[in-house]
Write a protein that holds these residues in place. Structure first.
Motif, mmCIF file in Angstrom:
data_model
loop_
_atom_site.group_PDB
_atom_site.id
_atom_site.type_symbol
_atom_site.label_atom_id
_atom_site.label_comp_id
_atom_site.label_asym_id
_atom_site.label_seq_id
_atom_site.Cartn_x
_atom_site.Cartn_y
_atom_site.Cartn_z
ATOM 1 N N ILE A 106 0.769 -1.179 0.065
ATOM 2 C CA ILE A 106 0.094 -0.007 -0.068
ATOM 3 C C ILE A 106 1.068 1.440 0.032
ATOM 4 C CG2 ILE A 106 -1.911 1.240 1.265
ATOM 5 C CD1 ILE A 106 -2.849 -1.336 2.634
ATOM 6 N N GLN A 107 0.761 2.164 -0.930
ATOM 7 C CA GLN A 107 1.431 3.219 -1.116
ATOM 8 C C GLN A 107 0.636 4.445 -0.351
ATOM 9 O OE1 GLN A 107 1.801 5.012 -4.929
ATOM 10 N NE2 GLN A 107 2.803 6.818 -4.183
ATOM 11 N N VAL A 108 1.425 5.081 0.785
ATOM 12 C CA VAL A 108 0.823 6.008 1.442
ATOM 13 C C VAL A 108 1.362 7.494 0.944
ATOM 14 C CG1 VAL A 108 0.279 7.087 3.958
ATOM 15 C CG2 VAL A 108 0.779 4.415 3.545
ATOM 16 N N ILE A 109 0.432 8.439 0.821
ATOM 17 C CA ILE A 109 0.502 9.625 0.146
ATOM 18 C C ILE A 109 0.513 10.406 1.388
ATOM 19 C CG2 ILE A 109 0.250 11.598 -1.417
ATOM 20 C CD1 ILE A 109 -1.020 9.564 -3.300
ATOM 21 N N ASN A 110 1.971 10.978 2.099
ATOM 22 C CA ASN A 110 1.776 11.618 3.188
ATOM 23 C C ASN A 110 3.209 11.964 3.602
ATOM 24 O OD1 ASN A 110 0.632 12.013 5.779
ATOM 25 N ND2 ASN A 110 1.062 10.379 6.867
ATOM 26 N N PRO A 111 3.518 13.314 4.226
ATOM 27 C CA PRO A 111 4.728 13.753 4.600
ATOM 28 C C PRO A 111 5.429 12.621 5.467
ATOM 29 C CG PRO A 111 3.161 15.325 4.521
ATOM 30 C CD PRO A 111 2.335 14.191 4.269
ATOM 31 N N ASN A 112 6.611 12.619 5.821
ATOM 32 C CA ASN A 112 7.377 11.827 6.616
ATOM 33 C C ASN A 112 7.100 12.377 8.139
ATOM 34 O OD1 ASN A 112 9.585 13.602 7.504
ATOM 35 N ND2 ASN A 112 10.372 13.370 5.307
ATOM 36 N N ALA A 113 7.399 11.419 8.982
ATOM 37 C CA ALA A 113 7.070 11.738 10.351
ATOM 38 C C ALA A 113 7.995 12.788 10.884
ATOM 39 C CB ALA A 113 7.141 10.493 11.204
ATOM 40 N N ALA A 114 9.128 13.034 10.340
ATOM 41 C CA ALA A 114 10.095 14.107 11.000
ATOM 42 C C ALA A 114 9.477 15.489 10.465
ATOM 43 C CB ALA A 114 11.442 13.924 10.416
ATOM 44 N N ALA A 115 9.012 15.527 9.367
ATOM 45 C CA ALA A 115 8.409 16.899 8.879
ATOM 46 C C ALA A 115 7.148 17.241 9.449
ATOM 47 C CB ALA A 115 8.179 16.754 7.376
ATOM 48 N N LEU A 116 6.308 16.182 9.761
ATOM 49 C CA LEU A 116 5.143 16.376 10.594
ATOM 50 C C LEU A 116 5.005 16.858 11.887
ATOM 51 C CD1 LEU A 116 3.040 13.386 8.896
ATOM 52 C CD2 LEU A 116 2.664 15.820 8.541
ATOM 53 N N ARG A 117 6.112 16.351 12.602
ATOM 54 C CA ARG A 117 6.379 16.536 14.043
ATOM 55 C C ARG A 117 6.714 18.194 14.196
ATOM 56 N NH1 ARG A 117 9.584 11.759 14.083
ATOM 57 N NH2 ARG A 117 8.087 9.995 15.096
ATOM 58 N N ILE A 118 7.158 18.718 13.117
ATOM 59 C CA ILE A 118 7.348 20.194 12.980
ATOM 60 C C ILE A 118 6.172 20.867 12.565
ATOM 61 C CG2 ILE A 118 8.688 22.068 11.967
ATOM 62 C CD1 ILE A 118 10.961 20.121 11.768
ATOM 63 N N CYS A 119 5.560 20.505 11.622
ATOM 64 C CA CYS A 119 4.630 21.155 10.888
ATOM 65 C C CYS A 119 3.208 21.159 11.425
ATOM 66 C CB CYS A 119 4.354 20.762 9.335
ATOM 67 S SG CYS A 119 5.778 20.948 8.406
ATOM 68 N N THR A 120 2.959 20.294 12.338
ATOM 69 C CA THR A 120 1.814 19.881 12.842
ATOM 70 C C THR A 120 1.596 20.768 14.485
ATOM 71 O OG1 THR A 120 2.351 17.827 13.803
ATOM 72 C CG2 THR A 120 1.252 17.961 12.010
ATOM 73 N N ASP A 121 2.882 21.430 14.721
ATOM 74 C CA ASP A 121 2.838 22.214 16.154
ATOM 75 C C ASP A 121 3.501 23.660 15.504
ATOM 76 O OD1 ASP A 121 4.114 23.518 18.348
ATOM 77 O OD2 ASP A 121 4.201 21.849 19.458
ATOM 78 N N LYS A 122 2.238 24.369 15.663
ATOM 79 C CA LYS A 122 2.774 25.826 15.090
ATOM 80 C C LYS A 122 3.913 26.486 15.809
ATOM 81 C CE LYS A 122 -2.313 26.511 14.010
ATOM 82 N NZ LYS A 122 -2.668 25.237 14.289
ATOM 83 N N TYR A 123 4.207 26.332 17.002
ATOM 84 C CA TYR A 123 5.414 27.030 17.345
ATOM 85 C C TYR A 123 6.595 26.199 16.948
ATOM 86 C CZ TYR A 123 8.927 28.752 20.672
ATOM 87 O OH TYR A 123 10.068 29.253 21.282
ATOM 88 N N GLN A 124 6.631 25.039 16.994
ATOM 89 C CA GLN A 124 7.862 24.364 16.498
ATOM 90 C C GLN A 124 8.091 24.879 14.967
ATOM 91 O OE1 GLN A 124 10.042 22.500 18.061
ATOM 92 N NE2 GLN A 124 8.678 22.487 20.042
ATOM 93 N N LEU A 125 7.203 24.843 14.155
ATOM 94 C CA LEU A 125 7.284 25.432 12.808
ATOM 95 C C LEU A 125 7.816 26.804 12.797
ATOM 96 C CD1 LEU A 125 6.963 24.899 9.657
ATOM 97 C CD2 LEU A 125 4.387 25.929 9.836
ATOM 98 N N MET A 126 7.286 27.774 13.453
ATOM 99 C CA MET A 126 7.772 28.941 13.609
ATOM 100 C C MET A 126 9.109 29.126 14.052
ATOM 101 S SD MET A 126 5.420 30.996 12.424
ATOM 102 C CE MET A 126 5.991 32.769 12.939
ATOM 103 N N ALA A 127 9.797 28.263 15.044
ATOM 104 C CA ALA A 127 10.810 28.025 15.648
ATOM 105 C C ALA A 127 11.876 27.691 14.471
ATOM 106 C CB ALA A 127 11.096 27.232 16.843
ATOM 107 N N HIS A 128 11.492 26.735 13.713
ATOM 108 C CA HIS A 128 12.178 26.005 12.783
ATOM 109 C C HIS A 128 12.519 26.845 11.598
ATOM 110 C CE1 HIS A 128 13.753 22.687 10.184
ATOM 111 N NE2 HIS A 128 13.021 23.073 9.142
ATOM 112 N N LEU A 129 11.487 27.885 11.196
ATOM 113 C CA LEU A 129 11.579 28.851 10.346
ATOM 114 C C LEU A 129 12.437 29.923 10.680
ATOM 115 C CD1 LEU A 129 8.124 28.796 8.752
ATOM 116 C CD2 LEU A 129 10.018 27.665 7.611
ATOM 117 N N HIS A 130 12.322 30.231 12.181
ATOM 118 C CA HIS A 130 13.081 31.455 12.631
ATOM 119 C C HIS A 130 14.729 31.145 12.112
ATOM 120 C CE1 HIS A 130 14.134 34.787 15.243
ATOM 121 N NE2 HIS A 130 14.741 33.718 15.781
ATOM 122 N N HIS A 131 15.362 30.026 12.015
ATOM 123 C CA HIS A 131 16.590 29.928 11.795
ATOM 124 C C HIS A 131 16.974 30.244 10.235
ATOM 125 C CE1 HIS A 131 17.262 28.480 15.919
ATOM 126 N NE2 HIS A 131 16.307 27.542 15.621
#
Length: 203
Positions: A106-131
């Motif tokens: 079964i092919q899953v069309i979905n981002p990888n877990a590492a990216a999702l841990r950042i992107c599904t937490d708005k603060y973590q995403l902003m902190a990641h982009l801040h760099h």
């Protein structure tokens, strides 16, 4: 083997009540080699009724501990070739179990877990982009923070969630009482004016 048989794909979409699932279905509905199965946790989801009754399924909520076993068994029972999750709360759980689905083809069309841990937490995403980018004011709301130091007005939004749910505009320190206890919030500078969003698909 017949070439036409190779091209046929059985696709399961989750979150049939949401815009993403419906848009995906609309984009490919006329592809004769694709058979769509629509799923949702609610029998009242309008997207379920885009397909014949035999191709509709109810699934457990994404936060349910049995969500992954249930979804996996459903995919196996329906001989699904491609799984397309479209619900935020499902994405990380499915990404963490990609191998489970891949082992049965079964092919899953979905981002990888590492990216999702950042992107599904708005603060973590902003902190990641801040760099990498110059960003407007943002901070994680802390109950003991100096409320007078915040550059009001600011927007407080739950770190996890979607659809603008739970967003509050804070005009002064007194407005902190509007925030729900036990919820993690991201504070961002309030930017008035028209909002523009960009959607990107990377294949």
């Amino acid at each position: 083997m017949n070439k036409q048989a190779v091209l046929k794909q059985r696709v399961l979409l989750t979150g049939a009540g949401g815009a993403a699932a419906v848009a995906f279905w609309k984009a490919l509905q006329h592809q004769t080699q694709v058979t769509f199965f629509m799923s949702d946790m609610s029998p009242y989801s309008s997207g379920l009724y885009l397909v014949p009754a035999a191709q509709r399924r109810l699934v457990k909520a994404g936060k349910d501990p049995q969500f992954i076993p249930h979804l996996y068994q459903l995919c196996c029972d329906l001989n699904i070739d491609v799984l397309v999750p479209t619900v935020d709360v499902e994405l990380l759980a499915i990404a963490e179990h990609h191998d489970l689905f891949r082992r049965v083809g079964i092919q899953v069309i979905n981002p990888n877990a590492a990216a999702l841990r950042i992107c599904t937490d708005k603060y973590q995403l902003m902190a990641h982009l801040h760099h990498r980018f110059a960003l407007c004011y943002f901070s994680r709301f802390e109950p003991d923070m100096d409320l007078m130091s915040i550059p009001y007005p600011v927007i407080a939004k739950p770190c996890r969630g979607s659809g603008s749910e739970g967003i509050v505009k804070l005009e002064s320190p007194d407005d902190a009482r509007l925030l729900q206890a036990g919820t993690e919030y991201l504070l961002q500078e309030y930017l008035p004016g028209a909002e523009y969003s960009v959607d990107v698909y990377s294949g």
